[in-house]
Design a protein around this motif. Structure first.
Motif, PDB file in Angstrom:
ATOM      1  N   VAL A 136      32.532  44.334  51.373  1.00 16.43           N
ATOM      2  CA  VAL A 136      32.733  44.740  49.980  1.00 16.43           C
ATOM      3  C   VAL A 136      32.216  43.586  49.124  1.00 16.43           C
ATOM      4  CG1 VAL A 136      34.389  45.289  48.157  1.00 16.43           C
ATOM      5  CG2 VAL A 136      34.809  46.082  50.493  1.00 16.43           C
ATOM      6  N   ARG A 138      31.939  42.056  45.297  1.00 20.02           N
ATOM      7  CA  ARG A 138      32.388  42.204  43.920  1.00 20.02           C
ATOM      8  C   ARG A 138      31.199  41.855  43.020  1.00 20.02           C
ATOM      9  NH1 ARG A 138      36.644  38.638  40.305  1.00 20.02           N
ATOM     10  NH2 ARG A 138      37.337  40.335  38.962  1.00 20.02           N
ATOM     11  N   TYR A 292      37.531  45.094  38.690  1.00 18.57           N
ATOM     12  CA  TYR A 292      36.737  44.786  39.890  1.00 18.57           C
ATOM     13  C   TYR A 292      35.693  45.880  40.053  1.00 18.57           C
ATOM     14  CZ  TYR A 292      36.244  43.176  44.825  1.00 18.57           C
ATOM     15  OH  TYR A 292      35.801  42.679  46.021  1.00 18.57           O
ATOM     16  N   PHE A 294      32.684  47.152  42.407  1.00 13.36           N
ATOM     17  CA  PHE A 294      32.362  46.875  43.810  1.00 13.36           C
ATOM     18  C   PHE A 294      31.180  47.685  44.318  1.00 13.36           C
ATOM     19  CE2 PHE A 294      33.521  50.662  46.251  1.00 13.36           C
ATOM     20  CZ  PHE A 294      34.202  51.404  45.284  1.00 13.36           C
ATOM     21  N   SER A 335      30.576  38.080  50.532  1.00 16.17           N
ATOM     22  CA  SER A 335      31.408  39.269  50.335  1.00 16.17           C
ATOM     23  C   SER A 335      32.700  39.137  51.140  1.00 16.17           C
ATOM     24  CB  SER A 335      30.623  40.500  50.798  1.00 16.17           C
ATOM     25  OG  SER A 335      29.871  40.186  51.963  1.00 16.17           O
ATOM     26  N   SER A 354      38.819  37.540  45.741  1.00 12.98           N
ATOM     27  CA  SER A 354      38.170  38.848  45.734  1.00 12.98           C
ATOM     28  C   SER A 354      39.000  39.857  46.523  1.00 12.98           C
ATOM     29  CB  SER A 354      36.763  38.720  46.332  1.00 12.98           C
ATOM     30  OG  SER A 354      36.167  39.976  46.444  1.00 12.98           O
ATOM     31  N   SER A 355      39.485  39.400  47.678  1.00 18.26           N
ATOM     32  CA  SER A 355      40.253  40.278  48.538  1.00 18.26           C
ATOM     33  C   SER A 355      41.565  40.713  47.848  1.00 18.26           C
ATOM     34  CB  SER A 355      40.538  39.513  49.832  1.00 18.26           C
ATOM     35  OG  SER A 355      41.290  40.251  50.695  1.00 18.26           O
ATOM     36  N   PHE A 358      40.777  43.027  44.908  1.00 19.64           N
ATOM     37  CA  PHE A 358      40.351  44.368  45.331  1.00 19.64           C
ATOM     38  C   PHE A 358      41.583  45.269  45.464  1.00 19.64           C
ATOM     39  CE2 PHE A 358      39.143  47.466  48.701  1.00 19.64           C
ATOM     40  CZ  PHE A 358      38.043  48.032  48.085  1.00 19.64           C
ATOM     41  N   SER A 361      43.451  45.522  41.866  1.00 23.12           N
ATOM     42  CA  SER A 361      42.761  46.383  40.896  1.00 23.12           C
ATOM     43  C   SER A 361      42.854  47.852  41.317  1.00 23.12           C
ATOM     44  CB  SER A 361      41.304  45.949  40.718  1.00 23.12           C
ATOM     45  OG  SER A 361      40.604  46.094  41.925  1.00 23.12           O
ATOM     46  N   SER A 362      42.872  48.095  42.621  1.00 24.88           N
ATOM     47  CA  SER A 362      42.983  49.501  43.029  1.00 24.88           C
ATOM     48  C   SER A 362      44.381  50.029  42.697  1.00 24.88           C
ATOM     49  CB  SER A 362      42.617  49.691  44.497  1.00 24.88           C
ATOM     50  OG  SER A 362      43.702  49.466  45.320  1.00 24.88           O
ATOM     51  N   LEU A 367      39.777  49.311  39.532  1.00 18.43           N
ATOM     52  CA  LEU A 367      38.718  49.167  40.538  1.00 18.43           C
ATOM     53  C   LEU A 367      37.658  50.216  40.211  1.00 18.43           C
ATOM     54  CD1 LEU A 367      37.829  47.936  43.320  1.00 18.43           C
ATOM     55  CD2 LEU A 367      39.088  49.801  44.396  1.00 18.43           C
TER      56      LEU A 367
END
Ligand code: GAL
Length: 413
Positions: A136, A138, A292, A294, A335, A354-355, A358, A361-362, A367
């Motif tokens: 993934v 960003r 985020y 992606f 990534s 980032s992880s 992710f 944000s979801s 996201l």
């Protein structure tokens, strides 16, 4: 485009599969320093299983040239065994029934459990796996050269006002404030990041994913375009046509202060021996720290008849979803792993952040799929919007109002 693809599909089905025993020919566009290091780990792991990798690398950021090469190879009846195909293009190729079914290996490795539903769904066409995801990325990052930031006494900008204030300082100190490569996909990448930062996730979704007329032509879009245009004064005269990795190189070497780019840029810093915090800063692009955008890189397999070639192809898919591969590859690529349950201990704080973002944000609904990197719109629609954005970037006389009208038109066609 559609009829050409349909013809390509027919040609692929009629074709004698282009792969010999134990060999996988793989189309990809990873040719920069960091990208090449990442893909090498895949080649090595495949070789370790006795399979040969035949490299079909087509340079060109974001894969525009690679996709053109793929279409002509398929048209000529010589589809590669595997190809890096991302996002909506997977659906387009999949619907033409030219891609292999990866359900067996997916079941064996429990992809349904190891992938978040969003990614699992993106890898499936009509409920069947057709591709294996490697990562993934960003998109909404700002990269800053640490020494230059310290030199001008600046702070990491969180808002666009702070960004422009820092850019002014860098420029006054004699540096190029913003490294940019003036290629349409890079203009478009920057534009979507500005749209997310200025308008927020919901605006981004309304304007660039759902293409709502009221968002495409709105006060917010006018502010997005004005902010986007303002950036240009901080780039250098040699920006037109420059590759993204050359732009990153300018920040790595301290010729330029900042770059707005997805985290494949981090792969270049790492390949140059630089470390986050000490040498460079990874920050959410201004205004977008809660959001985020992606993209997911993935490899699709083309249908083959030869059983040994299929074995090599399956080995490639299995290797891609091997947690050890996901770890090594993503450490180099910038990534984060696409598969859940990969050990994150060796990742730097940019990747850890980032992880975490992710997931966060979801959960809060911020996201969003990258439009510039094929995750949201059919390619022909994205291409029309991309043209409008590049025209606006390149021609200072093009007005904001005319550009909003052109975006509307491009979205409707
Ligand atoms: C993106 C892709 C990345 C990186 C970048 C520059 O579309 O997801 O893996 O390769 O293009 O080429």
């Amino acid at each position: 485009m559609r009829s050409m693809l349909a013809f390509a599909a027919a040609a692929a089905l009629a074709a004698v599969p282009h792969a010999s025993a134990g060999e996988v020919e793989v189309l990809h566009w990873w040719t920069s320093g960091g990208e090449a290091r990442s893909v090498q780990s895949l080649k090595d792991m495949l070789a370790g299983q006795g399979h040969q990798w035949r490299d079909f690398a087509v340079a060109g950021g974001a894969g525009g040239e690679a996709m053109a090469a793929l279409r002509s190879r398929v048209l000529a009846g010589r589809a590669p065994a595997a190809a890096q195909i991302n996002g909506t293009a997977l659906q387009e190729w999949g619907r033409m029934k030219v891609l292999a079914n990866l359900d067996d290996v997916a079941r064996e490795q429990q992809w349904d459990v190891r992938l978040v539903p969003l990614i699992a769904q993106a890898m499936k066409v009509d409920g069947h796996y057709v591709a294996a995801p490697v990562n993934v990325h960003r998109i909404n990052w700002l990269w800053i050269n640490r020494a230059l930031l310290d030199r001008v006494g600046g702070r990491t900008p969180q808002t666009w006002d702070q960004f422009f204030a820092l850019a002014d300082r860098l420029q006054k100190a004699g540096f190029i404030a913003l490294a940019h490569g003036g290629q349409p996909w890079q203009d478009f990448t920057t534009f979507e990041t500005v749209a997310l930062g200025v308008g927020g996730a919901e605006f981004y979704r309304r304007a660039l994913v759902r293409l709502e007329p009221a968002a495409l032509k709105s006060d917010t879009m006018a502010r997005v375009l004005a902010t986007f245009r303002r950036l240009k004064a901080y780039t250098d005269a040699k920006a037109p046509g420059r590759d993204w990795s050359a732009a990153t190189g300018m920040v790595v070497r301290g010729e330029a202060g900042m770059q707005l780019m997805g985290d494949w840029a981090k792969g270049e810093f790492i390949a140059a021996g630089k470390q986050p915090v000490r040498d460079f800063i990874c920050a959410s692009a201004p205004g977008s720290d809660r959001a985020y955008s992606f993209t997911v890189d993935s490899f699709a397999m083309f249908r083959l008849n030869d059983a040994v070639a299929v074995q090599a192809q399956t080995a490639l898919a299995r290797t891609i979803m091997d947690p050890r591969f996901q770890e090594t590859f993503n450490l180099n690529k910038g990534s984060i792993p696409a598969g859940l349950g990969v050990e994150m201990g060796r990742f730097d704080h940019c990747a850890q952040e980032s992880s975490a973002y992710f997931v966060a944000s979801s959960m809060i609904g911020t996201l969003v799929p990258s439009v510039a990197h094929k995750m949201a719109l059919p390619e022909r629609t994205a291409a029309r919007l991309r043209d409008v954005v590049s025209r606006f970037w390149n021609h200072d006389a093009t007005s904001v109002d005319d550009t909003m009208a052109a975006l509307l038109h491009a979205a409707r066609e």
